[in-house]
Design an enzyme around this catalytic site. Structure first.
Site, short mmCIF file in Angstrom:
data_model
loop_
_atom_site.label_atom_id
_atom_site.label_comp_id
_atom_site.label_asym_id
_atom_site.label_seq_id
_atom_site.Cartn_x
_atom_site.Cartn_y
_atom_site.Cartn_z
N GLY A 57 2.67 3.45 -0.93
CA GLY A 57 3.22 4.81 -0.88
C GLY A 57 4.49 5.02 -1.69
N SER A 58 4.69 4.23 -2.74
CA SER A 58 5.91 4.44 -3.53
C SER A 58 5.84 5.76 -4.31
CB SER A 58 6.18 3.27 -4.47
OG SER A 58 5.22 3.18 -5.48
N ASN A 59 4.65 6.17 -4.71
CA ASN A 59 4.54 7.49 -5.35
C ASN A 59 4.79 8.61 -4.34
OD1 ASN A 59 3.70 7.39 -8.34
ND2 ASN A 59 2.47 5.77 -7.39
N LYS A 79 -20.03 8.59 4.74
CA LYS A 79 -18.92 9.01 3.87
C LYS A 79 -18.75 10.52 3.94
CE LYS A 79 -16.94 8.52 -0.69
NZ LYS A 79 -16.86 7.80 -1.92
N MET A 135 -7.55 4.64 -2.44
CA MET A 135 -8.48 3.70 -3.08
C MET A 135 -9.95 4.08 -2.89
SD MET A 135 -6.42 1.71 -4.56
CE MET A 135 -7.40 0.31 -5.04
N ARG A 136 -10.25 5.36 -3.00
CA ARG A 136 -11.64 5.78 -2.84
C ARG A 136 -11.99 6.84 -3.87
NH1 ARG A 136 -14.10 4.09 1.66
NH2 ARG A 136 -12.68 2.99 3.04
N ASN A 147 -4.64 12.84 -9.54
CA ASN A 147 -4.56 11.39 -9.33
C ASN A 147 -3.57 10.80 -10.33
OD1 ASN A 147 -5.27 8.82 -8.26
ND2 ASN A 147 -6.58 8.46 -10.03
N HIS A 203 -2.81 7.08 -12.33
CA HIS A 203 -3.46 5.81 -12.65
C HIS A 203 -2.53 4.99 -13.54
CE1 HIS A 203 -6.78 3.07 -13.24
NE2 HIS A 203 -6.46 3.03 -14.50
#
Ligand code: GRF
Length: 190
Positions: free
Chosen positions: A13-15, A66, A91-92, A108, A110
Site C-alpha cells: 500500500g505504498s501507492n 469470481k 493483484m487481480r 492502474n 505498473h
C-alpha cells in the site's frame, strides 16, 4: 463532481500512502471513500486505518465465483459513492462485468514503461534484460493484463551502480509521484 476514490490493494500500500499524503497535504483535491483489499493481511490496512479511511476485505476464497466476488466489490464501491477506482498493487485482473460498472474510470499503476514488461515481476524482467531505462506507467484498465490506454509514464534510468533493490526503490518513488500527478490532472478535468 470531485474525485471520490475507491482504492483496491493487495499488499504493502505504498501507492495508497502517497495518495493519502497528497490529499492530507492539500496538493490533491480528492477523497478516498473506501480501501478494499483481497488480502486480509495487507499492510495497506494499517495505512488506511491510520488515516481514518474505511478498509474492507473481500477474499476470493470466500466466494463461490469470481463473479460474486467482483459483484460484492462493485456494490461496496457504489455504496461508498466512488466515481474513480484506483488499483494500487491489486493483484487481480478485473472482468468486463466489473469494468462496465465504471466505464473508463478504473486506473492502474505498473512498474515498467508499458508496453514493455507487462504482468508479474516487471522490475525483475527489466533488470534481467539489462535495459538502460525503465520506469512506471499509469493507464486506464481494460480486460487485458496491463494493456489499457496510457495516461502517463515516468522514466527511471538504470545506472552502473544500481542493484535490483536500488532500482526497485527508484521505481517505487517514481510511482508515488506519477500516481499523484495523474490524479491531480483528473481532479482538474472532473
Ligand atoms: C507497485 O509496484 C505497482 O506498480 C504494482 O504493485 C506494486 C504495489 O506496491 N502494480 P504498493 O502496494 O503500492 O506498495
Amino acid at each position: 463532481m470531485s474525485l471520490q476514490l475507491g482504492i483496491l490493494v493487495s499488499g504493502n500500500g505504498s501507492n495508497l500512502q502517497a495518495i493519502i499524503d497528497a490529499i492530507a497535504s492539500g496538493v490533491l483535491n480528492a477523497k478516498i471513500k473506501v480501501v478494499i483489499s483481497d488480502n486480509a493481511k495487507a499492510f495497506a490496512k494499517e495505512r488506511a486505518e491510520k488515516a481514518g479511511i474505511p478498509f474492507i476485505v473481500f477474499e476470493k476464497k470466500n466466494f463461490e465465483s469470481k463473479s460474486l466476488f467482483e459483484k460484492s466489490i462493485v456494490s461496496e464501491l457504489k455504496n461508498a459513492g466512488v466515481n474513480w477506482v484506483v488499483l494500487a498493487g491489486f493483484m487481480r485482473i478485473l472482468t468486463s462485468d466489473f469494468l462496465k460498472e465504471f466505464p473508463n474510470q478504473v486506473l492502474n499503476i505498473h512498474p515498467s514503461l508499458l508496453p514493455s514488461f507487462p504482468g508479474l515481476h516487471a522490475i525483475e524482467q527489466a533488470w534481467k534484460h539489462k535495459v538502460k531505462v525503465t520506469g512506471c506507467t499509469v493507464h486506464l484498465v481494460d480486460e487485458g493484463c496491463d494493456t489499457g490506454p496510457i495516461l502517463g509514464q515516468s522514466v527511471v534510468e538504470i545506472e552502473d551502480q544500481d542493484t535490483l533493490e536500488s532500482l526497485s526503490e527508484k521505481i517505487h518513488a517514481a510511482e508515488h509521484k506519477l500516481y499523484v500527478k495523474i490524479l491531480q490532472k483528473l481532479a482538474v478535468v472532473k
